[in-house]
Scaffold this motif. Structure first.
Motif, PDB file in Angstrom:
ATOM      1  N   ALA A 130     -52.437 -67.555 -54.371  1.00  0.00           N
ATOM      2  CA  ALA A 130     -51.330 -67.190 -53.484  1.00  0.00           C
ATOM      3  C   ALA A 130     -51.607 -67.552 -52.032  1.00  0.00           C
ATOM      4  N   ASP A 131     -52.871 -67.742 -51.686  1.00  0.00           N
ATOM      5  CA  ASP A 131     -53.233 -68.160 -50.335  1.00  0.00           C
ATOM      6  C   ASP A 131     -53.215 -69.668 -50.169  1.00  0.00           C
ATOM      7  N   GLY A 132     -52.826 -70.380 -51.238  1.00  0.00           N
ATOM      8  CA  GLY A 132     -52.766 -71.833 -51.169  1.00  0.00           C
ATOM      9  C   GLY A 132     -54.104 -72.512 -51.392  1.00  0.00           C
ATOM     10  N   VAL A 133     -55.077 -71.793 -51.931  1.00  0.00           N
ATOM     11  CA  VAL A 133     -56.414 -72.348 -52.136  1.00  0.00           C
ATOM     12  C   VAL A 133     -56.568 -72.772 -53.595  1.00  0.00           C
ATOM     13  N   PRO A 134     -56.801 -74.059 -53.862  1.00  0.00           N
ATOM     14  CA  PRO A 134     -57.031 -74.488 -55.245  1.00  0.00           C
ATOM     15  C   PRO A 134     -58.426 -74.083 -55.707  1.00  0.00           C
ATOM     16  N   ILE A 135     -58.578 -73.914 -57.002  1.00  0.00           N
ATOM     17  CA  ILE A 135     -59.902 -73.619 -57.560  1.00  0.00           C
ATOM     18  C   ILE A 135     -60.809 -74.829 -57.343  1.00  0.00           C
ATOM     19  N   ASP A 136     -61.992 -74.582 -56.827  1.00  0.00           N
ATOM     20  CA  ASP A 136     -62.980 -75.646 -56.627  1.00  0.00           C
ATOM     21  C   ASP A 136     -63.630 -75.965 -57.968  1.00  0.00           C
ATOM     22  N   PRO A 137     -63.454 -77.190 -58.502  1.00  0.00           N
ATOM     23  CA  PRO A 137     -63.989 -77.503 -59.829  1.00  0.00           C
ATOM     24  C   PRO A 137     -65.374 -78.136 -59.814  1.00  0.00           C
ATOM     25  N   SER A 138     -66.044 -78.140 -58.684  1.00  0.00           N
ATOM     26  CA  SER A 138     -67.278 -78.918 -58.577  1.00  0.00           C
ATOM     27  C   SER A 138     -68.340 -78.480 -59.567  1.00  0.00           C
ATOM     28  N   ARG A 139     -68.431 -77.175 -59.836  1.00  0.00           N
ATOM     29  CA  ARG A 139     -69.459 -76.740 -60.779  1.00  0.00           C
ATOM     30  C   ARG A 139     -69.051 -77.023 -62.230  1.00  0.00           C
ATOM     31  N   GLN A 140     -67.777 -76.870 -62.556  1.00  0.00           N
ATOM     32  CA  GLN A 140     -67.337 -77.265 -63.902  1.00  0.00           C
ATOM     33  C   GLN A 140     -67.625 -78.744 -64.137  1.00  0.00           C
ATOM     34  N   ASN A 141     -67.514 -79.533 -63.082  1.00  0.00           N
ATOM     35  CA  ASN A 141     -67.695 -80.974 -63.217  1.00  0.00           C
ATOM     36  C   ASN A 141     -69.147 -81.379 -63.450  1.00  0.00           C
ATOM     37  N   ARG A 142     -70.084 -80.427 -63.439  1.00  0.00           N
ATOM     38  CA  ARG A 142     -71.460 -80.712 -63.841  1.00  0.00           C
ATOM     39  C   ARG A 142     -71.617 -80.639 -65.359  1.00  0.00           C
ATOM     40  N   ASN A 143     -70.639 -80.044 -66.055  1.00  0.00           N
ATOM     41  CA  ASN A 143     -70.730 -79.887 -67.515  1.00  0.00           C
ATOM     42  C   ASN A 143     -70.485 -81.215 -68.218  1.00  0.00           C
ATOM     43  N   ASP A 144     -71.175 -81.409 -69.346  1.00  0.00           N
ATOM     44  CA  ASP A 144     -70.922 -82.625 -70.122  1.00  0.00           C
ATOM     45  C   ASP A 144     -69.974 -82.358 -71.293  1.00  0.00           C
ATOM     46  N   GLY A 145     -69.208 -81.289 -71.190  1.00  0.00           N
ATOM     47  CA  GLY A 145     -68.208 -80.945 -72.186  1.00  0.00           C
ATOM     48  C   GLY A 145     -67.657 -79.563 -71.917  1.00  0.00           C
ATOM     49  N   PHE A 146     -66.900 -79.048 -72.872  1.00  0.00           N
ATOM     50  CA  PHE A 146     -66.182 -77.792 -72.687  1.00  0.00           C
ATOM     51  C   PHE A 146     -66.825 -76.669 -73.498  1.00  0.00           C
ATOM     52  N   SER A 147     -66.368 -75.457 -73.249  1.00  0.00           N
ATOM     53  CA  SER A 147     -66.951 -74.264 -73.848  1.00  0.00           C
ATOM     54  C   SER A 147     -66.932 -74.326 -75.377  1.00  0.00           C
ATOM     55  N   PRO A 148     -68.026 -73.913 -76.035  1.00  0.00           N
ATOM     56  CA  PRO A 148     -68.037 -73.907 -77.506  1.00  0.00           C
ATOM     57  C   PRO A 148     -67.094 -72.883 -78.125  1.00  0.00           C
ATOM     58  N   GLY A 149     -66.599 -71.939 -77.323  1.00  0.00           N
ATOM     59  CA  GLY A 149     -65.659 -70.952 -77.840  1.00  0.00           C
ATOM     60  C   GLY A 149     -64.277 -71.067 -77.242  1.00  0.00           C
TER      61      GLY A 149
END
Length: 715
Positions: A130-149
């Motif tokens: 609501a403050d106009g701030v997008p989620i920072d994805p930099s740490r997700q972008n260190r993953n070599d894939g998505f959650s196993p669950g």
């Protein structure tokens, strides 16, 4: 911190507890009214082709992975004019930039990664608060894939689950039926994957109501998963047509969009995989694939911290203090006990002083943390009169509840076990999700880009837990202090026995510490489940946090995406990332792990369905006369092997029934009756069973006279 956030933090501490497309098709072009839009799929006559069928494969997959199915060469059937926005950073086969999620369309090739891929979210694609701030994805972008669950999340406005033959939560077996409208395929092995489908019952706008496809057991790490939905219809039986971008792939229609054409070989691979599984591409409403994070990327940071920290410790015991000692007399119904509080030191792998809100120290390697001084953690132990020099108590590391602390070592569950079965129980705050972290948890809901600091601090919390275990079993550790000795100077802790017991959050997180521990191999996980992105909406504990999330992200679909995004970080310190490594697939450096799961039927705080996912993923068998347990399911505990005889050697799950109403079959919390969450820990049938399991030759025993485990509700 927002004013409302401050109010919520105070309350929690007191409680302790878009891509638009339009097209013109040169082959059988639809009328303008039939063209799909981002918010309302076009409706035409149902397809006449019957879905191709395949028999479910109930056999164990071969250890050798089959060669991938090569897509056949083809010629275009025609062309289609697409106006697709942001195809360079969005998943274009759906009607939202990040949906369907997860998707390999949101990754890039990376030869250095174990999976060969790397997540590549663009900040412009992320949900905005609501403050106009997008989620920072930099740490997700260190993953070599998505959650196993991870659930697969897709937006299909108007879809009717029953009419579309999607398997409901009450009948997971239907997801493997020939006629299932949803197909989840492990493309690495060719195995059909069990799952259930559910619409987000929390959504307020039907056009923004997400459809979840949730795995009934966690995916294998490093594998590629294909998700397909076919012949979807609305409540009137009218078919839901695919987006034009998906039709371009499915129907082999050439486009002038470079990103579409660059992805075409990958989509042809998806169709080839589905064809082998008996799924006709012409029936598909939507299909896509994603890669599950590798074991190395998922567990590597914490295993590195463990190995580095214990290498620094060597053969010594952690440095510790004893600060306070309080002898509490018995009340006639219970033995007296000594409560001991102190501190101990652990290598620090966080920035600064490691306080809430600090992330991992990544100065030397972007993925592996480096040491940054020393962290001093608090511990509390209780030694009851059941322990003596002649009969020292088995060591028991205790995991506390939601945003709790080491003080919960003296709560009902561990106390009853210690008094009745001679354990010495010690615990520490699981920093990252302790009472000190409440404010940071709230901040991370307002700005989920901050969530990496919560997940990072959890890793340090698990390392602290491991060091506490070493302190308990080392001859120069706690037993070197007179307060942990008999009057004759004998140790009150048995140095050759160490186990884990956690309740609620401690049951959710305990599979992590246990999976990586070199000092204990058996754990009991009370009223647990995986994963948080599945159970949060189903928990009354989340009510207070919802007051933060709603104003920060008013759109329920954005909330659903956000929870899946933060799960990608949570996994490294949550049971979801480690339950695959029980039984015959332990992590490096440890022995075989076994766990006993004890659940409360109708639990208001940790959903039973999440407990069942944990059990399947852990390879547990179910006891307690499973087929006689009250349930809304067609087959209770589907997919979990039954314990045929006792005593049973292996991981197990037992559900205790204190009479509460059955939980809802939607992703909402139970609220009918009295919460049974605290009943199990107080039941003799439960703690007697724990004592038989947490022993040198521990086994699962029947404490319920051959029937369902019926217990009394707490007073």
């Amino acid at each position: 911190m927002h004013k409302l956030a401050v109010i919520v933090v105070v309350g929690l501490v007191v409680a302790s507890c878009s891509s638009d497309d339009a097209s013109t098709d040169t082959t059988a072009a639809p009328a303008a009214s039939d063209v799909a839009t981002p918010t309302e799929p076009a409706l035409t006559e149902p397809a006449t082709t019957e879905p191709a069928t395949t028999e479910p494969d109930d056999t164990e997959p071969d250890d050798t992975e089959p060669a991938p199915t090569e897509p056949a060469e083809f010629e275009f059937a025609g062309s289609i004019d697409l106006a697709v926005d942001d195809a360079d950073r969005c998943e274009v086969v759906g009607v939202e930039c990040l949906l369907p999620f997860p998707s390999d369309a949101l990754t890039v090739e990376d030869p250095a990664a174990a999976t060969g891929r790397r997540v590549a979210f663009a900040v412009e694609s992320m949900p905005v608060n609501a403050d106009g701030v997008p989620i920072d994805p930099s740490r997700q972008n260190r993953n070599d894939g998505f959650s196993p669950g991870s659930a697969a999340l897709v937006l299909v406005p108007g879809v009717d689950i029953e009419a579309s033959a999607l398997a409901p939560i009450t009948d997971i077996a239907r997801s493997l039926d020939d006629a299932s409208g949803s197909i989840v395929l492990d493309a690495t092995t060719g195995e059909r994957w069990p799952h259930w489908a559910e619409l987000d019952a929390n959504a307020t706008d039907p056009d923004r109501q997400g459809l979840f496809i949730r795995p009934a057991t966690n995916y294998a790490e490093g594998h590629r998963i294909v998700v397909a939905l076919r012949n979807l219809v609305d409540a009137t039986g009218a078919p839901i047509e695919p987006t034009d971008a998906f039709r371009a792939f499915r129907d082999r229609l050439e486009t002038d969009v470079p990103e579409i054409e660059a992805r075409r070989p990958a989509m042809e691979q998806v169709f080839a995989d589905l064809e082998v599984a008996g799924v006709d591409r012409d029936d598909l409403t939507i299909a896509w694939d994603f890669t599950v994070i590798s074991t190395e990327s998922l567990t590597g940071p914490l295993l590195h911290m463990r190995d580095d920290a214990f290498s620094r410790l060597g053969d010594a015991a952690p440095t510790f203090t004893v600060d306070t000692v309080e002898v509490e007399p018995g009340d006639g119904d219970s033995a007296s006990r000594t409560v001991i509080d102190g501190t101990y030191d652990i290598p620090l792998y966080l920035e600064g002083d490691g306080s809430p809100g600090t992330g991992l120290s990544l100065t030397d390697d972007p993925d592996l943390p480096s040491v940054n001084g020393t962290f001093t953690a608090r511990y509390r132990c209780q030694v009851t009169d059941a322990s003596s020099g002649a009969d020292p108590g088995a060591g028991l590391v205790y995991g506390h509840g939601l945003l709790g602390s080491e003080r919960q070592v003296t709560s009902a569950g561990p106390t009853l076990l210690a008094q009745n079965h001679n354990y010495v129980v010690c615990g520490t705050s699981l920093i990252g999700m302790s009472e000190d972290d409440t404010g940071n948890a709230v901040d991370s809901l307002v700005d989920p880009g901050n969530f990496s600091t919560l997940a990072d601090r959890l890793l340090q919390g698990h390392l602290n837990t491991l060091f506490l275990g070493r302190l308990m079993k080392h001859p120069e550790g706690l037993v070197s202090d007179p307060n942990f000795q008999s009057e004759a100077g004998e140790p009150l802790i048995a140095l050759d026995e160490l186990y884990y017991y956690g309740i609620s959050q401690g049951g959710i997180m305990g599979p992590v510490s246990t999976a990586i521990s070199t000092d204990w191999d058996r754990g009991v996980f009370g009223v647990p489940g995986v994963n948080y992105s599945t159970l949060l909406n189903r928990s009354v504990d989340f009510d207070t946090f919802q007051l933060i999330l709603d104003p920060a992200f008013p759109d329920k679909l954005d909330q659903a995406v956000t929870l899946l995004l933060i799960q990608m970080l949570w996994d490294r310190g949550e049971g979801n990332g480690y339950v695959n490594h029980y039984g015959d697939d332990p992590l490096p450096g440890v022995d075989r792990k076994v766990g006993l799961i004890q659940g409360a039927l109708g639990d208001f705080q940790v959903a039973n369905v999440a407990m069942d996912v944990m059990a399947r993923s852990m390879g547990a068998s179910v006891g307690g006369a499973a087929d006689e347990v009250r349930s809304t399911d067609v087959e209770p505990f589907w997919g979990i092997p039954r314990i045929e005889s006792y005593p049973f050697d292996g991981s197990a799950t037992i559900t205790f029934d204190s009479g509460t109403a059955l939980p809802p079959i939607t992703n909402t919390p139970p609220r009918d009756g009295i919460d049974p969450h605290e009943d199990v820990r107080r039941a003799a049938a439960a703690y007697d069973q724990i004592a038989a399991f947490l022993a040198p030759d521990g086994m699962v025993i029947d404490t319920c006279d051959g029937g369902p485990c019926i217990i009394e509700p707490r007073e």
